[in-house]
Design a protein around this motif. Structure first.
Motif, PDB file in Angstrom:
ATOM      1  N   ASN A   4       0.837  -1.204   0.000  1.00  0.00           N
ATOM      2  CA  ASN A   4       0.000   0.000   0.000  1.00  0.00           C
ATOM      3  C   ASN A   4       0.872   1.254   0.000  1.00  0.00           C
ATOM      4  N   ASP A  29      -3.192  -1.039  -3.324  1.00  0.00           N
ATOM      5  CA  ASP A  29      -4.231  -0.015  -3.170  1.00  0.00           C
ATOM      6  C   ASP A  29      -4.133   1.014  -4.305  1.00  0.00           C
ATOM      7  N   THR A  78      -4.101   5.064  -4.076  1.00  0.00           N
ATOM      8  CA  THR A  78      -2.820   5.718  -4.378  1.00  0.00           C
ATOM      9  C   THR A  78      -2.997   6.796  -5.436  1.00  0.00           C
TER      10      THR A  78
END
Length: 610
Positions: A467, A510, A514
């Motif tokens: 992430n 993600d 992002t």
């Protein structure tokens, strides 16, 4: 250990100004980005409190200037100190001020190390046969970062540098001798083109609509490659698009050479598939400024039309020129204005600090650090000074860190981990300070980052997922105070610019979060660099250029797969950092901010006049 050689003079010293331009393109044939000098800078030298090495008179000082050339080939590093020239000799002076100056091309993405050797001249032909006083090592980037009132002062070391055959003098000096280097920007590549561009009668490419056009500009390099320099926003459902207020630095557009060949390609954007090619043309910027209107040619359609026409002719059918391919539309440069602006050199020399933060991937796809197949495996013979003893994470840190380090006057860098369980935690973190101290996440210099990374491997459980959003949000929040709130003489100043460096072995988990964080970050003074390590397919990373390209977001992301340049830290730095100066200038233009010293000096000048 590096191989050290000493070269002879490369320029004529019998002139008031020695100009030295290292040809990065010619000395590094490997593929990659083109290096563009940000400006030309002039260095002038003076000394204070030199030791007196002559028995019947005072010292006769002269300074020799060297440039460090480093080559990385076959897992070997060779270092050559190129002697580029010297000052004149000043007779009988312990506090000389030299007339001879030195001019260099300044590159942000390269480490340009310089060495200044101070000698007491005894009329001997060979430099090494004269009396050695001492030396100073520095770099152009350090001079830009630490100069006060455009002057840097360094104590002169009396040790003899490795690889140089000087005889250390026996003389003593109760005071510390000083070398002063004044730096002046002679010429900035700070022009940019502000253009309004329109398309007319473009080919229809969409079944249920018209076309969703955007264009890409590329410039031709000396070795015949095309380098992409600009990509426009997408304008949906039109055959007559208008792109307004497009600003491109000329250095980025054509390397400051209006005769350099450019290529314009217009595409039709499709959401779920590859774009359709509409057409393009090639022309120099010099031609574009005068002609201003160009047909878009799609060679495949033209070839198909020509073949059909040839068949018709063979069959002696009537020539139907109306159906013959003409073009795929027209591009018109409605206006082109060349403007002058603050240069990147003004910011780096003018007091804008750079905050560097590294974010390192500790997901389990890297493999356990104690396994030789792991990307985190530490070579038992690891030497922080030996690039080829490092794993890929260490190489990325080293290649980027040593270039950026001088631009932060206190050399403090943040170092974080993401995707792992740190310090005996059972839950993964995505913005964890590897110092184990949330209030003090910074370490001293690139060596400190390498040490923090190595030590963290002892106390981390690799986990996941990958992430990026939390880390981007964290640095974005830090940027809120990077611009002065109060104006000086009517102008706000850019105090700091953040560079966030992700090093990752896999694609982002993600992705949508992002992308949203990146869009928010484009409003702040920051850049994001992503370096992919290992052999993962990083194709999905292209999405980080922006999902919604119908809006003009500032370009702040640069992605580079390390495996394409893993053997050469110079190439790694060039590929990842070359866009940062343009990204900073783009922020400055859009937000009307200036370098601190420039604004402060202007305010002082105004006060004096009043």
């Amino acid at each position: 250990m590096d191989n050290v050689n000493l070269y002879t003079d490369t320029v004529n010293v019998n002139q008031q100004q020695i100009i030295f331009n290292y040809d990065y393109a010619n000395n590094d044939k490997s593929l990659g980005k083109e290096s563009n000098a940000m400006s030309k800078v002039e260095l002038r030298l003076s000394c204070e409190e030199l030791p007196n090495l002559d028995s019947t008179s005072k010292t006769d000082p002269r300074i020799y200037v060297f440039f460090e050339e480093r080559r990385f080939q076959n897992d070997q590093v060779s270092t050559n100190w190129i002697k580029i020239g010297s000052t004149e000799t000043i007779q009988d002076s312990l506090n000389p001020e030299f007339t001879q100056s030195f001019v260099f091309d300044y590159y942000f993405e390269h480490i340009q190390n310089l060495r200044f050797v101070v000698m007491d001249m005894d009329d001997k032909v060979n430099m090494e046969d004269n009396d050695y006083i001492g030396y100073v090592d520095t770099s152009l980037s350090e001079l830009f970062a630490v100069a006060k009132d455009n002057v840097c002062r360094y104590p002169i070391k009396n040790e003899v540098p490795i690889g140089m055959n000087f005889k250390k003098s026996s003389g003593t000096n109760s005071k510390t001798p000083i070398l002063s280097i004044s730096i002046e920007i002679l010429k900035d590549n700070n022009l940019y083109a502000m253009m309004n561009i329109s398309g007319h009668h473009l080919d229809k490419k969409d079944v249920l609509g018209k076309s969703d056009p955007y264009f890409v500009i590329s410039k031709k390099t000396a070795d015949g490659r095309w380098l992409k320099v600009y990509e426009s926003i997408i304008i949906k459902n039109t055959l007559n698009p208008q792109w307004s207020k497009i600003d491109i630095p000329l250095l980025q557009l054509n390397s400051g050479d209006d005769k350099k060949l450019l290529k314009f390609d217009v595409w039709d954007w499709d959401k779920n598939q590859d774009p359709d090619y509409i057409g393009g043309f090639e022309a120099s910027f010099e031609t574009i400024k005068t002609k201003k209107e160009f047909e878009l040619i799609n060679e495949k359609l033209k070839e198909k039309s020509d073949k059909k026409a040839a068949k018709e002719k063979d069959k002696k059918k009537k020539d139907d020129s109306k159906n013959k391919y003409q073009n795929s539309g027209v591009i018109v440069f409605d206006s082109i204005d060349i403007k002058e602006d603050m240069s990147f050199s003004h910011f780096s020399l003018g007091g804008t600090e750079f905050d560097i933060d590294f974010a390192i991937d500790f997901t389990n796809s890297n493999g356990e650090p104690d396994q030789k197949t792991s990307l985190h495996y530490i070579n038992p013979k690891f030497d922080p000074l030996d690039f080829y003893s490092m794993n890929e994470y260490q190489k990325a840190i080293s290649a980027i860190g040593y270039v950026l380090e001088p631009y932060d006057s206190n050399k403090l860098m943040g170092v974080y981990g993401y995707g792992g369980c740190f310090n005996k935690s059972t839950s993964p973190s995505f913005a964890y300070p590897l110092t184990n101290d949330e209030k003090n996440p910074k370490v001293y210099g690139t060596r400190g980052v390498l040490d923090a990374y190595t030590n963290s491997l002892k106390n981390v459980a690799l986990y996941g997922p990958t992430n990026f959003a939390p880390m981007i949000g964290k640095i974005r929040d830090m940027c809120k105070d990077n611009v002065s709130k109060a104006s000086i003489n009517g102008h706000r100043t850019l105090l700091r610019y953040n560079i966030l460096v992700f090093i990752t072995d896999g694609t982002i988990t993600d992705m949508e979060e992002t992308i949203n964080e990146i869009k928010k970050a484009t409003l702040y003074p920051m850049s994001i660099i992503i370096i992919g390590v290992g052999k993962t397919d990083f194709t999905a990373m292209k999405k980080l250029d922006g999902d919604d390209r119908t809006t003009e977001y500032r370009d702040i992301v640069q992605f580079v797969p390390l495996n394409e340049f893993v053997g050469d830290p110079v190439q790694i730095a060039r590929e990842t950092l070359a866009e940062v100066p343009f990204q900073l200038l783009s922020y400055a233009r859009k937000n009307d901010v200036y370098p601190p010293f420039a604004v402060q000096n202007a305010a002082k000048t105004t006060e004096k006049k009043e």
